[in-house]
Scaffold this motif. Structure first.
Motif, PDB file in Angstrom:
ATOM      1  N   ASN A 122      25.607  16.773 -27.532  1.00 47.93           N
ATOM      2  CA  ASN A 122      24.141  16.744 -27.662  1.00 47.93           C
ATOM      3  C   ASN A 122      23.516  18.127 -27.575  1.00 47.93           C
ATOM      4  OD1 ASN A 122      24.852  16.733 -24.806  1.00 47.93           O
ATOM      5  ND2 ASN A 122      22.656  16.505 -24.415  1.00 47.93           N
ATOM      6  N   GLU A 127      18.698  17.322 -33.204  1.00 44.53           N
ATOM      7  CA  GLU A 127      17.724  16.333 -32.756  1.00 44.53           C
ATOM      8  C   GLU A 127      17.837  15.996 -31.266  1.00 44.53           C
ATOM      9  OE1 GLU A 127      17.038  12.906 -35.295  1.00 44.53           O
ATOM     10  OE2 GLU A 127      18.273  13.840 -36.863  1.00 44.53           O
ATOM     11  N   THR A 128      18.895  16.421 -30.618  1.00 42.40           N
ATOM     12  CA  THR A 128      19.061  16.068 -29.197  1.00 42.40           C
ATOM     13  C   THR A 128      19.012  17.273 -28.256  1.00 42.40           C
ATOM     14  OG1 THR A 128      21.478  16.175 -29.434  1.00 42.40           O
ATOM     15  CG2 THR A 128      20.434  14.016 -29.716  1.00 42.40           C
ATOM     16  N   THR A 148      17.095  11.922 -23.969  1.00 39.19           N
ATOM     17  CA  THR A 148      16.901  12.218 -25.405  1.00 39.19           C
ATOM     18  C   THR A 148      18.119  11.787 -26.204  1.00 39.19           C
ATOM     19  OG1 THR A 148      15.477  14.110 -24.859  1.00 39.19           O
ATOM     20  CG2 THR A 148      16.440  14.068 -27.062  1.00 39.19           C
ATOM     21  N   GLN A 151      18.063   8.033 -26.510  1.00 45.79           N
ATOM     22  CA  GLN A 151      17.017   7.651 -27.469  1.00 45.79           C
ATOM     23  C   GLN A 151      17.492   7.883 -28.899  1.00 45.79           C
ATOM     24  OE1 GLN A 151      13.390   9.949 -27.075  1.00 45.79           O
ATOM     25  NE2 GLN A 151      12.119   8.163 -27.538  1.00 45.79           N
ATOM     26  N   TRP A 152      18.141   9.028 -29.141  1.00 48.84           N
ATOM     27  CA  TRP A 152      18.641   9.323 -30.487  1.00 48.84           C
ATOM     28  C   TRP A 152      19.711   8.321 -30.888  1.00 48.84           C
ATOM     29  CZ3 TRP A 152      23.559  10.401 -32.199  1.00 48.84           C
ATOM     30  CH2 TRP A 152      23.672  10.805 -33.534  1.00 48.84           C
ATOM     31  N   TYR A 153      20.618   7.986 -29.975  1.00 53.45           N
ATOM     32  CA  TYR A 153      21.696   7.058 -30.294  1.00 53.45           C
ATOM     33  C   TYR A 153      21.136   5.702 -30.722  1.00 53.45           C
ATOM     34  CZ  TYR A 153      26.471   8.765 -29.579  1.00 53.45           C
ATOM     35  OH  TYR A 153      27.691   9.357 -29.754  1.00 53.45           O
ATOM     36  N   ARG A 155      18.232   4.978 -31.992  1.00 54.76           N
ATOM     37  CA  ARG A 155      17.598   5.102 -33.318  1.00 54.76           C
ATOM     38  C   ARG A 155      18.660   5.267 -34.397  1.00 54.76           C
ATOM     39  NH1 ARG A 155      14.700   9.052 -32.109  1.00 54.76           N
ATOM     40  NH2 ARG A 155      15.917  10.749 -33.051  1.00 54.76           N
ATOM     41  N   HIS A 156      19.680   6.062 -34.113  1.00 57.58           N
ATOM     42  CA  HIS A 156      20.741   6.341 -35.073  1.00 57.58           C
ATOM     43  C   HIS A 156      21.529   5.079 -35.408  1.00 57.58           C
ATOM     44  CE1 HIS A 156      23.913   8.735 -37.044  1.00 57.58           C
ATOM     45  NE2 HIS A 156      24.800   7.996 -36.370  1.00 57.58           N
TER      46      HIS A 156
END
Length: 967
Positions: A122, A127-128, A148, A151-153, A155-156
């Motif tokens: 990350n 993005e992270t 973060t 959150q990204w995971y 969404r991904h």
């Protein structure tokens, strides 16, 4: 994408420099999840739709633990049921900086493919990656980085279409769940709409793993429970800042706490700045220090100094036999105050009290659960196998199934209101008394790495069939024409040394010691090298050995087996007939041993006048020279000490011991020893000459004179003076100490002298002045280990240094950094010490197995006298045990026995019968199984007869710090 940061800093010399740090960010860091349509370039690690039955998370999910969970809940994460875990780079870095042990365990989980642990970078993902904000602490920034990433995971995975297929099309999407015990971090994650739970919440929700909750550590809750119950028993530990200030001012001393094996209310703090250790006595003065903790100690006024009580306390049995009510009363009400008695001022030791803990050295401990009156509750007491570790309070729902078994428990905290620390259950090992289980216990207790070698390590081994090539011969000296042979114990397969001697035309002698060239196969940077470095040494148990390197090397390609060509590192001396050295050479070589002999076989060759073959002639010459070399060493003050050693004959099918004998020493034992010592000394001188600041050497510090008190008293009691002002004076005293009517007296004195010694240790030459290189036991100014690279990593390092010195290999940077060498030395010292203790524990275990179903009466000798016990040595079996006199219940009438202890002589009078050191006694040896902890070999006094005596004897091991091998 490039992120950069510019700042200025002042150097140590006062100059101001500008520093620019660049941080590269990428868009193509993959997620590691199977079936992710956005990441297809690499093989997946994580299941696309993990199936975990959880009442909280009914959807398929992956786990992201934060740093504190990884640090404090490692046992939970290591459980086989916990899989599909994402370790974000931020967490991995924090764990590495905060706890090396936890980081190593985490790395082990990541390397285990069955665990499905994936490291997500990350900190290098566009993005992270998050910058630290103004006024934000590093800890808060890292928590935000973890949130973060979660959150990204989520969404991904939504965008990547990772889901569990339903019957009618698209199923539930896979989510990523944050596991954190930080309430603020958990709340912030939930404010972002992220699934976040504590470790306890998550584990309690699991349907198929009800026992997993026992593996959770909860220091905060345990401490809170301790505060709620009972009065305060211990003083508060001082803050670290106060301790550091006090150490600088000299008010406090820093050292390592060493608990007593014989009395759980006593211990010592090893302070390097003091000749004597600081004695600590009483629960309040011990102040929750656990064996091997780094502590701060405050010296008490001299008027409050004390000394060891001399009592052997049977804490492991006395306490475990109490019922649940007694345990509760003891925990809540005992203040553990020290009772001061009037003692001889000459016996007083510098005494102190523990005021703070600088670093806990807790590890998982083996032991058993205490059988309380009711097993229905979840709070139970754990009794460690190691006598120096206190009992542990823990909560477990599996107590009924764990009774009578060995288990592993970790300590989490020790509240001030609890007499015992609090911990949690880790795992079950097996039935008490089962040989495999007990072997596992002794390996774990002595921190011996005994797992199978990994695939990465095995991949570094040479491919078979292996043979010596012409290119190899061009780089080595061909010594295959020499009549080389090896001499080892029976059954030895890891043969790392061989010898030869031949007379030259000019009348001088060529003598060679040839050592297996393990460094040819194990190169720096290899996984094989890292594993050997971690293991440090081969561990020899009574019925097996735990190899430092895989068997292909230890018993085959590196072993100098008879009739086979092998690589060696040879030390060649040109000697005069009087054993004086005329010249020395060091060379990489190729040899072919003519014979792999045992000590007995070599001795028979030497003694047989009809044998005149070249190998036998060589052995006779070596034996003659060895006697001269030994005489020269002894003349310089080298000590010849002794220790009881035993050898087991093991059943080929059951591997249980069927016979127990003391090891027989022959001239050939001394022959091999003398030339190994000579090789080690010659190599030490050579590598120190070439690398004066980074040579790996071995020293044996001179003991303080106070260590010899018991030895001097023992000699005085028999009207024999023991002089200890120098090693030569001691050696002369031991040589002259004989009693006509006591043939074993001299041996017992030497055994006692051995236990007065300091531990021999490895060190880096650049960290000490040359006058401290001295090896006291060998009376040598410089020494190292070179002759056993198959079984000692220290020897492998010395081989590398010597190879560079003789231009047979290139220099490696790590070899030239003294701080790295000293760090390695400290690690090897620990591994070497633990290997010795594990070997002794294995001998004790097999001795107990041998004496099962037996009751033998044997002659013994009093080796040590305690206030309430005699420590007796049985020479026939090399066994030591305690004849214990219980002052409360030993007489037929129930009245206390009359015990009078004189520490000065030293003697112990029991009902008027006086026992002195080295007195002959007759004892009965039996294995008693009354203890829930384990069966023990018990010694019962047969003669002299004490009317009405019913002792409750117990085997007690001498303090490990006093037992050592000097070389």
């Amino acid at each position: 994408m490039l992120a950069s940061k510019t700042f200025v800093k002042k150097t140590k010399k006062g100059a101001v420099v500008k520093v620019v740090r660049e941080h590269y960010l990428r868009d193509d860091v993959w997620c590691g999840v199977a079936r992710c349509r956005l990441c297809k370039q690499q093989a997946p690690v994580l299941d696309a739709c993990p199936t975990v039955a959880s009442e909280l998370c009914s959807y398929p999910h992956l786990l992201v633990p934060d740093t504190n969970v990884v640090l404090h809940q490692t046992d939970f994460l290591e459980d086989a049921s916990v899989t599909n875990v994402i370790i974000v780079q931020t967490v991995l870095q924090e764990v590495k900086h905060q706890n090396v042990s936890a980081h190593k365990r985490l790395r082990g989980m990541i390397a285990d493919s069955s665990k499905k642990f994936f490291v997500f970078s990350n900190e290098h993902h566009r993005e992270t990656f998050v910058e630290i904000r103004a006024g934000e602490s590093a800890n808060d920034r890292n928590d935000r980085a973890i949130r973060t990433a979660v959150q990204w995971y989520n969404r991904h995975l939504q965008e990547g279409g990772v889901d569990r297929e339903g019957k009618e099309g698209r199923g539930e999407r896979t989510k990523v769940v944050l596991i954190t015990n930080d309430s603020e971090n958990r709340q912030k994650a939930r404010d972002l709409g992220l699934p976040a739970f504590t470790a306890l919440e998550y584990v309690q929700s699991l349907v198929n793993s009800p026992g997993l909750v026992d593996r959770l550590a909860n220091p905060g809750e345990a401490a809170e429970n301790g505060r709620k119950k009972g009065k305060i028993l211990f003083p508060e530990h001082l803050p670290l800042s106060v301790i550091q200030t006090g150490i600088k001012s000299g008010k406090y001393l820093q050292g390592t706490f060493q608990g007593s094996r014989q009395n759980y209310l006593e211990g010592h703090v090893n302070v390097s700045s003091m000749e004597k250790w600081v004695f600590v006595q009483g629960l309040q003065n011990l102040n929750r220090a656990v064996h091997e903790d780094t502590v701060a100690v405050e010296m008490l006024p001299e008027s409050e100094w004390s000394c060891p009580s001399g009592l052997v306390m049977k804490d492991a049995e006395d306490q475990v036999e109490k019922g649940e009510k007694e345990v509760e009363d003891e925990e809540g009400g005992s203040e553990g105050k020290t009772t001061h008695k009037t003692v001889d001022p000459s016996l007083l030791q510098p005494t102190g009290k523990v005021v703070g803990i600088i670093r806990r050295n807790w590890r998982p401990y083996c032991g058993t659960l205490l059988p309380l009156t009711s097993m229905k509750g979840i709070r139970h007491t754990f009794v460690p196998t190691e006598r120096r570790i206190p009992r542990v309070r823990l909560e477990t729902r599996q107590a009924p199934s764990l009774l009578g078994k060995r288990i592993v428990v970790s300590i989490d905290t020790w509240p001030r209101a609890s007499r015992f620390p609090c911990g949690h259950f880790v795992r079950e090992l097996g039935e008490i008394g089962d040989k495999a289980t007990e072997n596992e216990v002794l390996l774990l207790e002595h921190e011996v790495p005994h797992q199978s070698f990994s695939q990465d390590v095995m991949a570094d081994l040479p491919r078979l069939p292996w043979s010596i090539t012409d290119d190899d011969l061009k780089q080595r000296r061909d010594l295959r024409h020499l009549d080389v042979c090896s001499v080892d114990p029976p059954g030895c397969t890891d043969i790392d040394d061989a010898l030869h001697c031949r007379e030259k035309e000019d009348g001088t002698l060529e003598v060679g010691v040839h050592i297996a060239d393990v460094s040819h196969f194990i190169r720096p940077g290899m996984a094989l090298d890292r594993e050997a470095s971690d293991r440090g040494t081969t561990v020899y148990l009574a019925d097996t050995r735990i190899d430092m390197v895989p068997e292909l090397l230890s018993s085959n390609l590196c072993s100098l087996r008879g009739g086979e060509e092998r690589f060696a590192f040879s030390v060649l001396w040109e000697m005069a007939p009087d054993a004086s050295i005329l010249s020395t050479q060091f060379t990489k070589s190729v040899i072919r041993s003519r014979a792999a002999l045992t000590y007995a076989e070599a001795q028979m060759r030497i003694d047989d006048p009809t044998r005149s073959d070249l190998v036998t002639v060589s052995l006779r010459q070596l034996n003659r020279l060895a006697k001269i070399l030994k005489q020269g060493r002894v003349g310089k003050g080298a000590l010849t000490l002794a220790s009881p050693e035993v050898r087991f004959e093991v059943d080929s099918e059951t591997h249980d011991p069927v016979d127990l004998q003391t090891k027989e020493l022959r001239e050939t034992n001394s022959l091999v020893e003398e030339f190994m010592l000579l090789a080690n000394i010659s190599v030490a001188q050579h590598i120190h000459q070439h690398f004066p600041h980074c040579a790996l050497l071995r020293r044996h510090p001179e003991p303080p004179l106070s260590n010899y008190d018991i030895l001097v008293k023992a000699g005085k009691a028999r009207d024999i003076p023991i002089h200890v002002e120098s090693a030569k004076a001691l050696a002369n005293s031991l040589e002259e100490a004989n009693l006509p009517d006591h043939p074993y007296f001299n041996t017992m004195l030497r055994i006692m002298a051995t236990r007065c010694m300091m531990q021999a240790v490895y060190f880096c030459s650049g960290t000490l002045p040359p006058e401290e290189y001295h090896h006291y036991g060998l009376a040598m100014p410089i020494y190292t280990h070179f002759t056993s690279p198959i079984r000692r990593y220290s020897d492998l390092i010395v081989h590398r240094l010597l190879a560079v010195a003789v231009k047979a290999d290139q220099t490696y940077p790590d070899l030239l950094e003294k701080h790295k060498t000293q760090k390695l030395s400290n690690h090897l010292n620990h591994r070497h010490k633990m290997a010795q203790y594990a070997a002794r524990a294995s001998i004790r275990l097999h001795t107990e197995i041998f004496f099962r179903e037996k009751s033998l009466v044997e002659e013994g000798f009093v080796l040590f006298v305690h206030r309430n016990a005699l420590q007796v040595l049985i020479p026939k079996y090399g066994v030591e045990g305690m004849v214990f006199f219980d002052g409360e219940s030993a007489s037929e009438t129930g009245s206390k026995l009359s015990l009078t202890h004189d520490n000065e002589k030293p003697t112990l009078a029991v009902e008027g019968v006086v026992f002195r050191l080295f007195d002959r006694v007759t004892v009965r040896l039996e294995v008693e199984r009354s203890s829930i902890q384990q069966s023990k070999l018990k010694l019962y006094l047969v003669s002299p007869v004490i009317p009405g005596l019913h002792p409750e004897e117990e085997e007690i091991e001498p303090p490990p710090s006093k037992q050592l091998k000097l070389m």
